[in-house]
Design a protein around this motif. Structure first.
Motif, PDB file in Angstrom:
ATOM      1  N   GLY A 200       0.829  -1.190   0.000  1.00  0.00           N
ATOM      2  CA  GLY A 200       0.000   0.000   0.000  1.00  0.00           C
ATOM      3  C   GLY A 200       0.866   1.243   0.000  1.00  0.00           C
ATOM      4  O   GLY A 200       2.077   1.173  -0.187  1.00  0.00           O
ATOM      5  N   HIS A 201       0.246   2.373   0.225  1.00  0.00           N
ATOM      6  CA  HIS A 201       0.974   3.642   0.216  1.00  0.00           C
ATOM      7  C   HIS A 201       1.087   4.253   1.606  1.00  0.00           C
ATOM      8  O   HIS A 201       1.397   5.427   1.749  1.00  0.00           O
ATOM      9  CB  HIS A 201       0.299   4.627  -0.748  1.00  0.00           C
ATOM     10  N   GLY A 202       0.821   3.429   2.616  1.00  0.00           N
ATOM     11  CA  GLY A 202       0.922   3.919   3.988  1.00  0.00           C
ATOM     12  C   GLY A 202       0.454   2.855   4.959  1.00  0.00           C
ATOM     13  O   GLY A 202      -0.091   1.820   4.568  1.00  0.00           O
ATOM     14  N   ALA A 203       0.658   3.115   6.221  1.00  0.00           N
ATOM     15  CA  ALA A 203       0.261   2.175   7.274  1.00  0.00           C
ATOM     16  C   ALA A 203      -1.234   1.865   7.178  1.00  0.00           C
ATOM     17  O   ALA A 203      -2.045   2.748   6.945  1.00  0.00           O
ATOM     18  CB  ALA A 203       0.602   2.753   8.634  1.00  0.00           C
ATOM     19  N   GLY A 204      -1.544   0.589   7.318  1.00  0.00           N
ATOM     20  CA  GLY A 204      -2.933   0.160   7.268  1.00  0.00           C
ATOM     21  C   GLY A 204      -3.460  -0.102   5.862  1.00  0.00           C
ATOM     22  O   GLY A 204      -4.600  -0.520   5.699  1.00  0.00           O
ATOM     23  N   GLN A 205      -2.656   0.115   4.854  1.00  0.00           N
ATOM     24  CA  GLN A 205      -3.096  -0.105   3.468  1.00  0.00           C
ATOM     25  C   GLN A 205      -2.539  -1.398   2.875  1.00  0.00           C
ATOM     26  O   GLN A 205      -2.697  -1.648   1.688  1.00  0.00           O
ATOM     27  CB  GLN A 205      -2.687   1.074   2.587  1.00  0.00           C
ATOM     28  N   GLU A 206      -1.889  -2.219   3.706  1.00  0.00           N
ATOM     29  CA  GLU A 206      -1.321  -3.464   3.231  1.00  0.00           C
ATOM     30  C   GLU A 206      -2.425  -4.372   2.687  1.00  0.00           C
ATOM     31  O   GLU A 206      -3.544  -4.369   3.185  1.00  0.00           O
ATOM     32  CB  GLU A 206      -0.591  -4.197   4.362  1.00  0.00           C
ATOM     33  N   VAL A 207      -2.089  -5.145   1.642  1.00  0.00           N
ATOM     34  CA  VAL A 207      -3.047  -6.057   1.033  1.00  0.00           C
ATOM     35  C   VAL A 207      -2.572  -7.488   1.279  1.00  0.00           C
ATOM     36  O   VAL A 207      -1.484  -7.871   0.827  1.00  0.00           O
ATOM     37  CB  VAL A 207      -3.181  -5.794  -0.487  1.00  0.00           C
ATOM     38  N   LEU A 208      -3.358  -8.264   2.012  1.00  0.00           N
ATOM     39  CA  LEU A 208      -3.011  -9.649   2.289  1.00  0.00           C
ATOM     40  C   LEU A 208      -2.949 -10.429   0.981  1.00  0.00           C
ATOM     41  O   LEU A 208      -3.911 -10.436   0.209  1.00  0.00           O
ATOM     42  CB  LEU A 208      -4.044 -10.271   3.235  1.00  0.00           C
ATOM     43  N   GLN A 209      -1.831 -11.075   0.733  1.00  0.00           N
ATOM     44  CA  GLN A 209      -1.642 -11.864  -0.478  1.00  0.00           C
ATOM     45  C   GLN A 209      -2.088 -13.291  -0.206  1.00  0.00           C
ATOM     46  O   GLN A 209      -1.648 -13.907   0.769  1.00  0.00           O
ATOM     47  CB  GLN A 209      -0.169 -11.835  -0.899  1.00  0.00           C
TER      48      GLN A 209
END
Length: 138
Positions: A49-58
């Motif tokens: 993502g572009h910042g904390a909390g924007q991660e995408v579970l693969q």
């Protein structure tokens, strides 16, 4: 940026059969990083993502392969994965960090999969199952 790397590799070996990237560092440490592990921890914006909390579970990445490994200057490599993902640039320091923290990172990933209701074989990127068979098994 090339001169800022604290960890410098002395060897990189792609092991297709065992699906690992082996990386040896000038400090003497050697890590075998599974392709799936590299893919789910890609440093790309698509994954992080572009910042904390924007991660995408693969999900559904158990069988992913590294189809090419391109150098990026003298400070990184860019793997191309069999699922068409090729935007992550893995610096030497990031690869070292992945290797040094592999066990904890892997446990964290497996826990996040379970919490989201997935297994390593299931997810939005895995083949759809119909009556216990993949759609291609007719």
């Amino acid at each position: 940026m090339a001169d800022s790397a604290q960890h410098v590799p002395t060897a990189l070996t792609v092991h297709k059969q065992s699906r690992t990237l082996e990386i040896a560092f000038d400090s003497g440490e050697v890590f075998a990083l599974p392709f799936e592990f590299l893919r789910v921890y890609s440093p790309s914006a698509e994954v992080r993502g572009h910042g904390a909390g924007q991660e995408v579970l693969q999900t559904g990445k158990r069988d992913v392969l590294v189809t090419a490994l391109e150098p990026v200057g003298r400070y990184a490599v860019q793997p191309h994965f069999s699922d068409s993902h090729n935007t992550g640039i893995y610096t030497w320091d990031y690869l070292y960090w992945l290797g040094a923290n592999q066990q904890q990172l892997w446990e964290d990933y497996l826990n996040r999969l379970v919490a989201a209701g997935f297994t390593r074989e299931t997810g939005r990127d895995a083949p759809m199952l119909v009556e216990g068979r993949s759609c291609g098994d007719h």
